[in-house]
Design a protein around this motif. Structure first.
Motif, PDB file in Angstrom:
ATOM      1  N   GLN A  82       0.836  -1.199   0.000  1.00  0.00           N
ATOM      2  CA  GLN A  82       0.000   0.000   0.000  1.00  0.00           C
ATOM      3  C   GLN A  82       0.875   1.256   0.000  1.00  0.00           C
ATOM      4  OE1 GLN A  82      -2.758   0.126   3.286  1.00  0.00           O
ATOM      5  NE2 GLN A  82      -3.252   2.293   2.986  1.00  0.00           N
ATOM      6  N   ASP A  83       1.905   1.251   0.837  1.00  0.00           N
ATOM      7  CA  ASP A  83       2.830   2.389   0.875  1.00  0.00           C
ATOM      8  C   ASP A  83       3.576   2.538  -0.444  1.00  0.00           C
ATOM      9  OD1 ASP A  83       2.054   2.795   3.483  1.00  0.00           O
ATOM     10  OD2 ASP A  83       3.847   1.882   4.362  1.00  0.00           O
ATOM     11  N   GLU A  84       3.912   1.419  -1.043  1.00  0.00           N
ATOM     12  CA  GLU A  84       4.640   1.457  -2.308  1.00  0.00           C
ATOM     13  C   GLU A  84       3.797   2.051  -3.422  1.00  0.00           C
ATOM     14  OE1 GLU A  84       8.016   1.021  -4.591  1.00  0.00           O
ATOM     15  OE2 GLU A  84       7.695   0.885  -2.422  1.00  0.00           O
ATOM     16  N   GLU A  85       2.517   1.704  -3.432  1.00  0.00           N
ATOM     17  CA  GLU A  85       1.626   2.282  -4.434  1.00  0.00           C
ATOM     18  C   GLU A  85       1.505   3.786  -4.233  1.00  0.00           C
ATOM     19  OE1 GLU A  85      -1.084   2.696  -7.585  1.00  0.00           O
ATOM     20  OE2 GLU A  85       0.374   1.133  -7.088  1.00  0.00           O
ATOM     21  N   ALA A  86       1.423   4.225  -2.988  1.00  0.00           N
ATOM     22  CA  ALA A  86       1.354   5.665  -2.715  1.00  0.00           C
ATOM     23  C   ALA A  86       2.632   6.356  -3.180  1.00  0.00           C
ATOM     24  CB  ALA A  86       1.128   5.897  -1.220  1.00  0.00           C
ATOM     25  N   ARG A  98      -2.306   1.572  -9.957  1.00  0.00           N
ATOM     26  CA  ARG A  98      -2.809   0.218  -9.850  1.00  0.00           C
ATOM     27  C   ARG A  98      -4.275   0.276  -9.414  1.00  0.00           C
ATOM     28  NH1 ARG A  98      -1.535  -1.792  -4.606  1.00  0.00           N
ATOM     29  NH2 ARG A  98      -3.582  -0.857  -4.317  1.00  0.00           N
ATOM     30  N   PRO A  99      -5.161  -0.410 -10.102  1.00  0.00           N
ATOM     31  CA  PRO A  99      -6.560  -0.415  -9.664  1.00  0.00           C
ATOM     32  C   PRO A  99      -6.670  -0.869  -8.205  1.00  0.00           C
ATOM     33  CG  PRO A  99      -6.369  -1.381 -11.849  1.00  0.00           C
ATOM     34  CD  PRO A  99      -4.973  -1.158 -11.356  1.00  0.00           C
ATOM     35  N   ASP A 100      -7.487  -0.182  -7.442  1.00  0.00           N
ATOM     36  CA  ASP A 100      -7.621  -0.500  -6.016  1.00  0.00           C
ATOM     37  C   ASP A 100      -8.070  -1.938  -5.787  1.00  0.00           C
ATOM     38  OD1 ASP A 100      -6.835   2.058  -5.377  1.00  0.00           O
ATOM     39  OD2 ASP A 100      -8.876   2.828  -5.165  1.00  0.00           O
ATOM     40  N   ALA A 101      -8.823  -2.490  -6.725  1.00  0.00           N
ATOM     41  CA  ALA A 101      -9.305  -3.864  -6.577  1.00  0.00           C
ATOM     42  C   ALA A 101      -8.167  -4.883  -6.591  1.00  0.00           C
ATOM     43  CB  ALA A 101     -10.297  -4.193  -7.688  1.00  0.00           C
ATOM     44  N   LEU A 102      -6.989  -4.472  -7.052  1.00  0.00           N
ATOM     45  CA  LEU A 102      -5.849  -5.386  -7.123  1.00  0.00           C
ATOM     46  C   LEU A 102      -4.952  -5.307  -5.890  1.00  0.00           C
ATOM     47  CD1 LEU A 102      -4.715  -5.003 -10.853  1.00  0.00           C
ATOM     48  CD2 LEU A 102      -6.341  -6.637  -9.861  1.00  0.00           C
ATOM     49  N   ALA A 103      -5.329  -4.508  -4.914  1.00  0.00           N
ATOM     50  CA  ALA A 103      -4.521  -4.412  -3.697  1.00  0.00           C
ATOM     51  C   ALA A 103      -4.354  -5.787  -3.062  1.00  0.00           C
ATOM     52  CB  ALA A 103      -5.170  -3.450  -2.708  1.00  0.00           C
ATOM     53  N   PHE A 104      -3.194  -6.017  -2.476  1.00  0.00           N
ATOM     54  CA  PHE A 104      -2.879  -7.321  -1.889  1.00  0.00           C
ATOM     55  C   PHE A 104      -3.843  -7.625  -0.748  1.00  0.00           C
ATOM     56  CE2 PHE A 104      -0.313  -9.944   1.134  1.00  0.00           C
ATOM     57  CZ  PHE A 104      -0.193 -11.072   0.329  1.00  0.00           C
ATOM     58  N   GLN A 105      -4.402  -8.820  -0.783  1.00  0.00           N
ATOM     59  CA  GLN A 105      -5.359  -9.251   0.226  1.00  0.00           C
ATOM     60  C   GLN A 105      -4.687 -10.237   1.181  1.00  0.00           C
ATOM     61  OE1 GLN A 105      -8.369  -7.877   0.370  1.00  0.00           O
ATOM     62  NE2 GLN A 105      -7.894  -6.688  -1.475  1.00  0.00           N
ATOM     63  N   PRO A 106      -4.484  -9.861   2.437  1.00  0.00           N
ATOM     64  CA  PRO A 106      -3.761 -10.739   3.365  1.00  0.00           C
ATOM     65  C   PRO A 106      -4.643 -11.705   4.131  1.00  0.00           C
ATOM     66  CG  PRO A 106      -4.156  -8.638   4.415  1.00  0.00           C
ATOM     67  CD  PRO A 106      -4.776  -8.547   3.030  1.00  0.00           C
ATOM     68  N   ASP A 107      -5.924 -11.809   3.742  1.00  0.00           N
ATOM     69  CA  ASP A 107      -6.886 -12.538   4.572  1.00  0.00           C
ATOM     70  C   ASP A 107      -7.026 -14.004   4.171  1.00  0.00           C
ATOM     71  OD1 ASP A 107      -8.002 -12.056   2.122  1.00  0.00           O
ATOM     72  OD2 ASP A 107      -9.915 -11.317   2.880  1.00  0.00           O
ATOM     73  N   SER A 108      -6.027 -14.553   3.509  1.00  0.00           N
ATOM     74  CA  SER A 108      -6.099 -15.961   3.127  1.00  0.00           C
ATOM     75  C   SER A 108      -4.837 -16.668   3.562  1.00  0.00           C
ATOM     76  CB  SER A 108      -6.259 -16.097   1.606  1.00  0.00           C
ATOM     77  OG  SER A 108      -6.144 -17.451   1.226  1.00  0.00           O
ATOM     78  N   ALA A 109      -4.999 -17.789   4.221  1.00  0.00           N
ATOM     79  CA  ALA A 109      -3.853 -18.588   4.637  1.00  0.00           C
ATOM     80  C   ALA A 109      -3.432 -19.561   3.553  1.00  0.00           C
ATOM     81  CB  ALA A 109      -4.177 -19.356   5.912  1.00  0.00           C
ATOM     82  N   ASN A 110      -4.214 -19.617   2.473  1.00  0.00           N
ATOM     83  CA  ASN A 110      -3.915 -20.517   1.369  1.00  0.00           C
ATOM     84  C   ASN A 110      -2.765 -19.967   0.549  1.00  0.00           C
ATOM     85  OD1 ASN A 110      -4.298 -21.261  -1.624  1.00  0.00           O
ATOM     86  ND2 ASN A 110      -5.486 -22.846  -0.551  1.00  0.00           N
TER      87      ASN A 110
END
Length: 459
Positions: A82-86, A98-110
């Protein structure tokens, strides 16, 4: 037929941005082959970094899969990205957000889902191999390691340089040297990380990533799509940008900063293997900018001549432009072809005595100014841009005329399997003269590489 005078050319040229598109394409070496500044980055990186005592004494690092690194601290990684995109939106000119929808999602343990989220967040080709591997220096045996095929490490179909290389598999948990990790990784961005990212490349990820249409080059050509991320025309005359504003849409600074930030994050969190592999990725783009044909639209061609030739093209006189484009393209390819053969030959014999190896290891330029975020534009590409005309003149002086001055000759097409290094070696004076003239470029590559790596060690 009335030919426009220089004074009449300027308004015409301001309305004819599309005509300089072809000149930019030639300079990016995207007409007939890959947009590689140096044909094999690893061959230059090994000697450049061997001059760093900090790396020589560094303990080997433990190999791990990318999924292992991503799963260690996904929340921290999300914050960093997030900081890098800023940062990119604030500091990279003409940056396509980068489209906001592509932000990294950390909510998966998979692990597989984390990897997919990560590749989208950093906007690379989701088909990139990302294998655990090392490239071997010429002449080094694989030993007990498994030899990998080219297709195991690259998605590209036209990578002649990769076909000459030897790759071996690594196992998770294995210990490897830092220099080998970095050097192998410096060639990896040419193996498909930046392939098909643009809206008009006909790929699913290109339609999602938000980069827009490819600013120059042929969107239908495999290698063409990586060019705008691997070169930077940052120091052209103002009139060139007014005629060809798309030249400003080049983003090596984005890639360099992104991979360097990820490298620092990985090193801080104890994931040294990926820290140094990311460092190698960032170093690739920085090394690209040390090559004059990646920092100047048309080396050896003055602004007025360039504009005059395009003015002729506007009124229907196409021959001068077509000839110039082919000549500059041939020179670009001939230089890269020579460098590849030169480095491979240096590893085979006389390594310590070779003028190119000595230049790469020369530390006389080190430490004058510390690496900073504005280095790619302010220092590295500026130096390559300033050296462009002299390098072009040197190629004209030493190379065979068919490569330099015959617009009917198409490098890589008119003849197969060309080895300009081996050919020029038959004329020792020319061979040594060209090596002597190109050695300062390798010296800058070496010093730049060490400054970048030292900036991470010092963190």
């Amino acid at each position: 037929m009335n030919v426009p005078t220089p004074a009449r050319c300027f308004p015409l040229l301001r309305r004819a941005a599309g005509l300089l598109h072809v000149a930019a394409l030639a300079a990016a070496a995207l007409i007939a082959g890959p947009a590689q500044a140096w044909s094999n980055h690893a061959l230059c990186t090994w000697p450049a970094l061997s001059a760093m005592p900090e790396l020589a004494s560094h303990a080997p690092v433990k190999v791990e899969r990318l999924e292992t690194f991503l799963a260690a601290d996904p929340a921290g990684l999300a914050k960093l990205l997030q900081d890098e995109e800023a940062w990119a939106r604030a500091h990279v000119p003409n940056y396509p957000p980068r489209p906001d929808a592509l932000a990294f999602q950390p909510d998966s343990a998979n692990g597989a889902r984390l990897l997919a989220h990560f590749l989208k967040a950093v906007r690379v080709n989701p088909g990139a191999r990302l294998a655990l591997y090392l490239q071997l220096p010429p002449g080094q045996a694989a030993g007990a390691r498994t030899v990998l095929a080219e297709a195991d490490v690259t998605v590209m179909k036209t990578d002649e340089a990769a076909k000459l290389n030897s790759f071996v598999a690594l196992r998770e948990g294995e210990l490897v040297s830092v220099n080998d990790v970095i050097a192998s990784a410096t060639d990896e961005p040419d193996y498909g990380l930046d392939y098909g990212l643009w809206q008009d490349n006909g790929t699913a990820h290109g339609a999602l990533y938000g980069f827009g249409k490819q600013p120059f080059g042929n969107p239908a050509v495999e290698w063409s799509s990586q060019g705008p991320l691997h070169l930077g025309y940052f120091h052209e005359a103002g009139i060139i940008y007014r005629a060809a504003p798309f030249l400003k849409r080049a983003y090596p600074e984005y890639r360099i900063h992104l991979w360097r930030s990820l490298a620092a994050f990985a090193l801080r969190s104890g994931h040294d293997y990926w820290g140094w592999r990311f460092a190698g990725w960032g170093l690739h783009y920085l090394q690209d900018l040390t090559q004059p044909y990646h920092a100047r639209v048309l080396p050896g061609v003055g602004v007025m001549r360039m504009l005059g030739i395009n003015a002729l093209d506007i009124v229907g006189v196409h021959g001068p432009k077509d000839r110039l484009i082919q000549l500059v393209t041939n020179r670009h390819f001939a230089l890269e072809n020579f460098e590849r053969g030169w480095m491979r030959a240096a590893y085979g014999r006389g390594f310590e005595a070779d003028v190119g190896i000595q230049a790469l290891r020369n530390t006389a330029l080190d430490g004058k100014t510390p690496y900073a975020d504005d280095w790619p534009r302010r220092v590295v590409s500026a130096h390559a841009n300033a050296a462009a005309d002299a390098v072009d003149a040197s190629l004209l002086r030493w190379f065979q005329p068919k490569y330099m001055s015959d617009p009917a000759y198409v490098f890589g097409v008119s003849e197969a399997g060309v080895d300009t290094h081996a050919e020029l070696a038959k004329t020792p004076a020319a061979h040594e003269g060209l090596k002597h003239d190109l050695a300062p470029l390798l010296g800058q590559l070496g010093a730049t590489s060490r400054a970048f790596v030292r900036s991470l060690i010092a963190r």
